[in-house]
Design a protein around this motif. Structure first.
Motif, PDB file in Angstrom:
ATOM      1  N   MET A  12     -34.997  78.077  -2.859  1.00 40.60           N
ATOM      2  CA  MET A  12     -33.721  78.058  -3.574  1.00 40.60           C
ATOM      3  C   MET A  12     -33.112  76.663  -3.495  1.00 40.60           C
ATOM      4  O   MET A  12     -32.150  76.427  -2.771  1.00 40.60           O
ATOM      5  N   ASP A  13     -33.684  75.716  -4.242  1.00 39.73           N
ATOM      6  CA  ASP A  13     -33.145  74.357  -4.227  1.00 39.73           C
ATOM      7  C   ASP A  13     -32.023  74.236  -5.267  1.00 39.73           C
ATOM      8  O   ASP A  13     -31.662  75.201  -5.944  1.00 39.73           O
ATOM      9  N   VAL A  14     -31.494  73.020  -5.397  1.00 34.19           N
ATOM     10  CA  VAL A  14     -30.348  72.798  -6.284  1.00 34.19           C
ATOM     11  C   VAL A  14     -30.698  73.114  -7.740  1.00 34.19           C
ATOM     12  O   VAL A  14     -29.906  73.740  -8.462  1.00 34.19           O
ATOM     13  N   SER A  15     -31.874  72.713  -8.191  1.00 27.60           N
ATOM     14  CA  SER A  15     -32.244  72.953  -9.593  1.00 27.60           C
ATOM     15  C   SER A  15     -32.332  74.448  -9.898  1.00 27.60           C
ATOM     16  O   SER A  15     -31.943  74.887 -10.986  1.00 27.60           O
ATOM     17  N   MET A  16     -32.853  75.248  -8.939  1.00 28.05           N
ATOM     18  CA  MET A  16     -32.917  76.700  -9.135  1.00 28.05           C
ATOM     19  C   MET A  16     -31.520  77.295  -9.252  1.00 28.05           C
ATOM     20  O   MET A  16     -31.236  78.113 -10.141  1.00 28.05           O
ATOM     21  N   ILE A  17     -30.628  76.900  -8.371  1.00 28.71           N
ATOM     22  CA  ILE A  17     -29.264  77.439  -8.386  1.00 28.71           C
ATOM     23  C   ILE A  17     -28.537  77.051  -9.669  1.00 28.71           C
ATOM     24  O   ILE A  17     -27.886  77.884 -10.321  1.00 28.71           O
ATOM     25  N   VAL A  18     -28.642  75.766 -10.055  1.00 29.12           N
ATOM     26  CA  VAL A  18     -27.997  75.298 -11.291  1.00 29.12           C
ATOM     27  C   VAL A  18     -28.549  76.057 -12.498  1.00 29.12           C
ATOM     28  O   VAL A  18     -27.796  76.484 -13.390  1.00 29.12           O
ATOM     29  N   GLY A  19     -29.858  76.249 -12.526  1.00 30.60           N
ATOM     30  CA  GLY A  19     -30.464  76.978 -13.637  1.00 30.60           C
ATOM     31  C   GLY A  19     -29.962  78.406 -13.745  1.00 30.60           C
ATOM     32  O   GLY A  19     -29.657  78.896 -14.836  1.00 30.60           O
ATOM     33  N   MET A  20     -29.840  79.093 -12.603  1.00 30.93           N
ATOM     34  CA  MET A  20     -29.353  80.472 -12.618  1.00 30.93           C
ATOM     35  C   MET A  20     -27.907  80.540 -13.090  1.00 30.93           C
ATOM     36  O   MET A  20     -27.525  81.439 -13.842  1.00 30.93           O
ATOM     37  N   VAL A  21     -27.082  79.584 -12.647  1.00 31.58           N
ATOM     38  CA  VAL A  21     -25.681  79.553 -13.076  1.00 31.58           C
ATOM     39  C   VAL A  21     -25.589  79.319 -14.581  1.00 31.58           C
ATOM     40  O   VAL A  21     -24.810  79.978 -15.285  1.00 31.58           O
ATOM     41  N   LEU A  22     -26.422  78.410 -15.101  1.00 30.56           N
ATOM     42  CA  LEU A  22     -26.408  78.138 -16.537  1.00 30.56           C
ATOM     43  C   LEU A  22     -26.851  79.359 -17.341  1.00 30.56           C
ATOM     44  O   LEU A  22     -26.330  79.613 -18.430  1.00 30.56           O
ATOM     45  N   ILE A  23     -27.809  80.100 -16.817  1.00 35.00           N
ATOM     46  CA  ILE A  23     -28.260  81.315 -17.509  1.00 35.00           C
ATOM     47  C   ILE A  23     -27.121  82.321 -17.613  1.00 35.00           C
ATOM     48  O   ILE A  23     -26.878  82.917 -18.670  1.00 35.00           O
ATOM     49  N   VAL A  24     -26.382  82.523 -16.520  1.00 35.87           N
ATOM     50  CA  VAL A  24     -25.256  83.459 -16.531  1.00 35.87           C
ATOM     51  C   VAL A  24     -24.194  82.998 -17.526  1.00 35.87           C
ATOM     52  O   VAL A  24     -23.666  83.787 -18.312  1.00 35.87           O
ATOM     53  N   ILE A  25     -23.874  81.696 -17.498  1.00 34.84           N
ATOM     54  CA  ILE A  25     -22.884  81.163 -18.439  1.00 34.84           C
ATOM     55  C   ILE A  25     -23.356  81.368 -19.885  1.00 34.84           C
ATOM     56  O   ILE A  25     -22.582  81.773 -20.767  1.00 34.84           O
ATOM     57  N   GLY A  26     -24.642  81.105 -20.117  1.00 36.69           N
ATOM     58  CA  GLY A  26     -25.185  81.278 -21.458  1.00 36.69           C
ATOM     59  C   GLY A  26     -25.092  82.714 -21.954  1.00 36.69           C
ATOM     60  O   GLY A  26     -24.772  82.963 -23.120  1.00 36.69           O
ATOM     61  N   LEU A  27     -25.364  83.676 -21.061  1.00 41.40           N
ATOM     62  CA  LEU A  27     -25.272  85.085 -21.446  1.00 41.40           C
ATOM     63  C   LEU A  27     -23.841  85.471 -21.782  1.00 41.40           C
ATOM     64  O   LEU A  27     -23.586  86.206 -22.743  1.00 41.40           O
ATOM     65  N   VAL A  28     -22.880  84.980 -21.004  1.00 38.29           N
ATOM     66  CA  VAL A  28     -21.469  85.286 -21.262  1.00 38.29           C
ATOM     67  C   VAL A  28     -21.026  84.694 -22.599  1.00 38.29           C
ATOM     68  O   VAL A  28     -20.386  85.364 -23.426  1.00 38.29           O
ATOM     69  N   VAL A  29     -21.390  83.434 -22.841  1.00 39.48           N
ATOM     70  CA  VAL A  29     -20.999  82.767 -24.085  1.00 39.48           C
ATOM     71  C   VAL A  29     -21.651  83.453 -25.294  1.00 39.48           C
ATOM     72  O   VAL A  29     -21.015  83.665 -26.332  1.00 39.48           O
ATOM     73  N   THR A  30     -22.932  83.802 -25.164  1.00 38.93           N
ATOM     74  CA  THR A  30     -23.630  84.472 -26.262  1.00 38.93           C
ATOM     75  C   THR A  30     -22.978  85.814 -26.589  1.00 38.93           C
ATOM     76  O   THR A  30     -22.771  86.151 -27.754  1.00 38.93           O
ATOM     77  N   THR A  31     -22.651  86.580 -25.556  1.00 37.16           N
ATOM     78  CA  THR A  31     -22.008  87.877 -25.766  1.00 37.16           C
ATOM     79  C   THR A  31     -20.680  87.705 -26.481  1.00 37.16           C
ATOM     80  O   THR A  31     -20.373  88.422 -27.455  1.00 37.16           O
ATOM     81  N   TYR A  32     -19.872  86.757 -26.025  1.00 36.64           N
ATOM     82  CA  TYR A  32     -18.563  86.518 -26.653  1.00 36.64           C
ATOM     83  C   TYR A  32     -18.727  86.076 -28.110  1.00 36.64           C
ATOM     84  O   TYR A  32     -17.975  86.497 -28.992  1.00 36.64           O
ATOM     85  N   SER A  33     -19.735  85.232 -28.359  1.00 32.62           N
ATOM     86  CA  SER A  33     -19.925  84.700 -29.711  1.00 32.62           C
ATOM     87  C   SER A  33     -20.364  85.768 -30.704  1.00 32.62           C
ATOM     88  O   SER A  33     -20.203  85.595 -31.916  1.00 32.62           O
ATOM     89  N   LEU A  34     -20.929  86.859 -30.217  1.00 30.94           N
ATOM     90  CA  LEU A  34     -21.418  87.923 -31.106  1.00 30.94           C
ATOM     91  C   LEU A  34     -20.333  88.932 -31.468  1.00 30.94           C
ATOM     92  O   LEU A  34     -20.576  89.847 -32.250  1.00 30.94           O
ATOM     93  N   ILE A  35     -19.136  88.811 -30.883  1.00 31.40           N
ATOM     94  CA  ILE A  35     -18.041  89.722 -31.225  1.00 31.40           C
ATOM     95  C   ILE A  35     -17.547  89.368 -32.626  1.00 31.40           C
ATOM     96  O   ILE A  35     -17.081  88.260 -32.858  1.00 31.40           O
TER      97      ILE A  35
END
Length: 486
Positions: free
Chosen positions: A1-24
């Protein structure tokens, strides 16, 4: 669990939230129904758009079913890598059964969440969002610790559990009434393809690249799902119910449906129907919802209880060399021709197909209760009793979700279909939880009894509460339901 893994997981969560909001969609809460004739959809002939939609939904359902079926093939590798507790390794750490428990629990949650999303953001948008989740959660194949696998498997299950009810809702609202029922049952029975593809992938690239590649497959299959939405129009009924007339006209033209302006749309019959899951339990839908819950719970207990423990129980009765994977795969393949028969029966009568299938399952399961361990003494009787629960369970699921897609009004149709699909997985949560908490494996008669009781009650309740949906427009079905309680 290095920095790149953590940053990537956070970006994935942000992307899912933004995508969901954009589809409303804008104007999603508009209540005025557009005054276009809805019956034109049922009068339109089957054309290229319908066929492409059917093929796209069949592919999407197959990809969706592959997610939970993958669990059976990855658990051995996961258990070995992380040193988990299994029947062959009783001194291991956490129970390996936690992984399928997380996945199946996710499918139950997803059926309800995507049921709400389908009624909130639209059918097509919900399918697109599921594909995005498939891509994002393929990261499960790179998780370095078991606990993170559990979390990602739960989220993956949530997205997988949502695809089936949304696909059926869209098909119910776009396929002409005279073809709607049997086509939905055929597509819903496309479980054999998922089992065959998953088992083939596991025996080829799975052996070469370990269990992790089975989750990484979610990346290309998720992209394929997203690509398929290019040929998936939004439901015209959903658009008309929200007053989005211009968009509805474009879709109606794609289906070669005539655009006829009327004083009052057929959808006005639903004007008094509020949204929300609570509405599913209020008159006139409470009885139908009760039957669907009982059938779903019963067939879930059959698939994840009776079938799951069947190899162990048969060995205890003197049979050897029984493989759970082989039974599931072969029963799915054998069930393909049976599904054509069930589709024909559903085309003739949706209500009585549901009632008779439930009764057949209950009778065969009660047969195991009556004969107990003595059933092993008569091989012919054993195979006769095994036919409905092994070969018929997938057909019951297909009929269950298809009926749920027809029985509810447009404003709550996606939620109603989600209820039916979710309950068909709820039995799996109960059964796998018993394994996690190390409860002793019940005998074949006990597992049969647990599954038979809700199926028997559902068959009786279905006679009372279910209505006939065969070749009827969805608005006519709703009108009859509302008329009964008026």
């Amino acid at each position: 669990m290095d920095v790149s893994m953590i940053v990537g997981m956070v970006l994935i969560v942000i992307g899912l939230v933004v995508t969901t909001y954009s589809l409303i969609p804008v104007g999603a809460h508009r209540d005025q129904v557009s005054n276009l004739q809805v019956r034109a959809l049922d009068d339109a002939p089957i054309n290229r758009v319908h066929i492409v939609l059917l093929l796209a939904m069949a592919a999407a359902v197959t990809i969706d079913v592959m997610k939970p079926t993958t669990l059976a093939f990855v658990v051995p590798g996961v258990a070995k890598e992380y040193g988990l507790k299994t029947a062959t390794n009783p001194g291991g750490g956490l129970p390996a059964a936690l992984l399928p428990l997380a996945g199946i629990t996710g499918t139950v949650i997803g059926s309800f969440v995507w049921g709400w999303l389908g009624d909130r953001i639209g059918r097509k948008a919900a399918i697109l969002l599921a594909g995005v989740f498939f891509v994002a959660t393929s990261i499960c194949g790179t998780m370095p610790i078991f606990q993170l696998n559990l979390l990602m498997c739960l989220i993956m299950g949530i997205s997988a559990g949502g695809m089936l009810p949304i696909a059926f809702t869209l098909l119910a609202e776009t396929i002409p009434a005279r073809h709607r029922g049997w086509l939905m049952v055929l597509i819903g029975g496309d479980i054999a393809g998922a089992y065959v593809i998953t088992s083939w992938l596991s025996s080829t690239i799975g052996d070469t690249y370990s269990w992790r590649v089975m989750w990484l497959i979610g990346f290309p299959t998720g992209l394929l799902t997203i690509m398929l939405t290019r040929w998936v129009p939004e439901s015209p009924r959903f658009l008309l119910a929200l007053g989005r007339r211009d968009e509805a006209e474009q879709v109606l033209r794609a289906y070669n449906a005539s655009i006829v302006t009327v004083e009052h749309s057929e959808l006005t019959v639903e004007s008094g129907v509020d949204g929300g899951y609570r509405r599913l339990w209020q008159p006139p839908f409470g009885g139908i919802s009760t039957v669907l819950v009982l059938v779903g719970l019963g067939v879930g207990l059959v698939v994840y209880g009776f079938q799951l423990w069947l190899p162990t129980n048969l060995r205890q009765l003197g049979y050897s060399g029984v493989s759970a994977d082989q039974i599931l795969r072969d029963s799915a393949l054998i069930g393909v021709p049976l599904n054509f028969l069930v589709a024909y029966c559903y085309h003739r009568s949706s209500k009585w197909t549901m009632v008779i299938l439930s009764a057949l399952l209950a009778v065969s399961l009660f047969g195991f209760v009556a004969f107990g361990d003595n059933v092993a003494d008569n091989k012919t009787l054993l195979y006769a009793l095994l036919i409905p629960p092994i070969w018929g369970a997938s057909s019951v699921v297909a009929v269950l979700v298809a009926y749920g897609a027809e029985a509810y009004p447009t404003r709550i149709r996606s939620r109603g279909t989600g209820l039916a699909a979710g309950m068909s997985k709820a039995g799996g949560v109960i059964v796998i939880a018993l394994v996690v908490f190390a409860v002793a494996t019940p005998s074949i008669s006990v597992t049969a009894l647990i599954s038979a009781v809700p199926m028997a009650i559902a068959a009786v309740a279905g006679i009372v509460f279910l209505i006939e949906t065969r070749r009827r427009s969805l608005e006519d079905i709703t009108a009859e339901e509302l008329r009964v309680t008026a």
